[in-house]
Write a protein that holds these residues in place. Structure first.
Motif, PDB file in Angstrom:
ATOM      1  N   TYR A 140       6.004  -9.070  -1.473  1.00 48.61           N
ATOM      2  CA  TYR A 140       5.139  -8.206  -2.287  1.00 48.61           C
ATOM      3  C   TYR A 140       5.872  -7.780  -3.557  1.00 48.61           C
ATOM      4  O   TYR A 140       5.306  -7.731  -4.645  1.00 48.61           O
ATOM      5  N   GLN A 141       7.152  -7.433  -3.373  1.00 47.80           N
ATOM      6  CA  GLN A 141       7.931  -6.830  -4.459  1.00 47.80           C
ATOM      7  C   GLN A 141       8.189  -7.785  -5.618  1.00 47.80           C
ATOM      8  O   GLN A 141       8.646  -7.337  -6.683  1.00 47.80           O
ATOM      9  N   ASP A 169       6.315  -7.708   2.916  1.00 48.93           N
ATOM     10  CA  ASP A 169       7.092  -6.633   2.314  1.00 48.93           C
ATOM     11  C   ASP A 169       8.581  -6.878   2.536  1.00 48.93           C
ATOM     12  O   ASP A 169       9.024  -7.131   3.662  1.00 48.93           O
ATOM     13  N   GLY A 195       3.276 -11.361   5.920  1.00 53.53           N
ATOM     14  CA  GLY A 195       2.430 -10.187   5.996  1.00 53.53           C
ATOM     15  C   GLY A 195       1.261 -10.457   6.924  1.00 53.53           C
ATOM     16  O   GLY A 195       1.137 -11.539   7.499  1.00 53.53           O
ATOM     17  N   GLN A 204      -5.118 -10.348  -4.697  1.00 52.20           N
ATOM     18  CA  GLN A 204      -4.102  -9.312  -4.895  1.00 52.20           C
ATOM     19  C   GLN A 204      -4.445  -8.454  -6.115  1.00 52.20           C
ATOM     20  O   GLN A 204      -4.305  -7.220  -6.077  1.00 52.20           O
ATOM     21  N   PHE A 273      -0.507  -5.397   2.392  1.00 51.22           N
ATOM     22  CA  PHE A 273      -0.476  -5.432   0.936  1.00 51.22           C
ATOM     23  C   PHE A 273      -1.186  -4.210   0.361  1.00 51.22           C
ATOM     24  O   PHE A 273      -0.771  -3.695  -0.686  1.00 51.22           O
ATOM     25  N   PHE A 276       1.314  -1.461   0.126  1.00 53.12           N
ATOM     26  CA  PHE A 276       2.220  -1.706  -0.996  1.00 53.12           C
ATOM     27  C   PHE A 276       1.528  -1.429  -2.330  1.00 53.12           C
ATOM     28  O   PHE A 276       2.120  -0.832  -3.237  1.00 53.12           O
TER      29      PHE A 276
END
Length: 284
Positions: A140-141, A169, A195, A204, A273, A276
């Motif tokens: 995700y980052q 994540d 995930g 997203q 997600f 996040f």
């Protein structure tokens, strides 16, 4: 016995360090220079100087160490570096290696980075050391790399076409690694980390838009355009080429599958997600 973190200033390595601190584990790191470790908030006794080309420096850092975490930036010398780490482990008596790899690692992949993961994973398996392989999907980052264009333009640009990925994540990836470093029962295991769902990057963008109350769009770009943009931003040509290549490989659509290995190891589901996105939205 202590733990040694190799790659401690990288994305997963720094999170592994943070979680080891939270567990009050006995650990140390090896870095190229002491200044690189300042952001990790470590004591001087926890920081050893060395690098992957210098086997002697790794042997020194591994004295009294039982487990080693290994994460490497993609580099033409990755195979030699893994050879050197394994040599240092055998010379020092370190017993268990937790190696960061990648989901879908196989030697016929259309990405040199993925092929190298497969080759070095096999080197570890054949080495005779106890090991755990951690093979996550993309993080995700990674979206933090697009934060500036999201803030300024409401767009992010990637060469991932309309493919879905079960991105994960990075904190979950690090938590699995820390479990393998600090607990028994992980020797010989390979963990495929995802995930809880596969999402296209357009999907997203919709989740991010809702979380930020701002229109955010994903723009698919050609591989070459992504490579040129990374080089223009200062990335070395080899890395820019191979990061564009791996994203183009992901775009071919074989990375949407979901596993339960995060929950199997940690006893809780993988972070979503959506969760996040709510954190990320505070920055845009």
């Amino acid at each position: 016995m202590a733990i040694l973190v190799l790659g401690a200033t990288g994305n997963t390595g720094s999170e592994v360090v943070k979680q080891l601190q939270q567990k009050q584990a006995d650990f140390r790191v090896m870095v190229r220079n002491a200044q690189a470790a300042q952001a990790l908030n470590l004591t001087g006794e926890q920081v050893y100087l060395g690098d992957f080309d210098d086997v002697a420096s790794m042997i020194a850092a591994m004295q009294g160490v039982s487990s080693v975490y290994l994460a490497m930036v993609a580099h033409p010398d990755n195979k030699q570096w893994v050879t050197n780490v394994l040599e240092a482990m055998k010379a020092s008596g370190a017993k268990h290696l937790v190696k960061l790899s990648g989901m879908g690692a196989r030697q016929d992949a259309g990405s040199e980075i993925i092929r190298t993961h497969a080759i070095t994973d096999e080197m570890v398996k054949q080495s005779g050391v106890s090991y755990t392989l951690v093979q996550p999907n993309s993080f995700y980052q990674n979206l933090f790399g697009s934060l500036e264009t999201i803030k300024s333009m409401g767009q992010f640009f990637l060469p991932l076409a309309d493919a879905a990925q079960s991105v994960v994540d990075i904190r979950d990836v690090a938590a699995v690694a820390v479990s393998a470093l600090t607990e028994s029962g992980h020797s010989g295991q390979t963990y495929l980390l995802s995930g809880p769902q596969g999402l296209t990057f357009a999907e997203q963008a919709k989740v991010l838009s809702a979380a930020a109350a701002k229109d955010i769009q994903y723009v698919a770009v050609p591989k070459l355009a992504a490579q040129q943009a990374m080089q223009s931003a200062g990335m070395n040509p080899w890395l820019a080429e191979h990061l564009a290549e791996i994203m183009d490989w992901f775009a071919q659509g074989d990375y949407a599958y979901v596993t339960n290995d995060v929950e199997k190891v940690l006893g809780r589901p993988a972070r979503t997600f959506d969760a996040f996105a709510k954190e990320f939205a505070q920055l845009v």
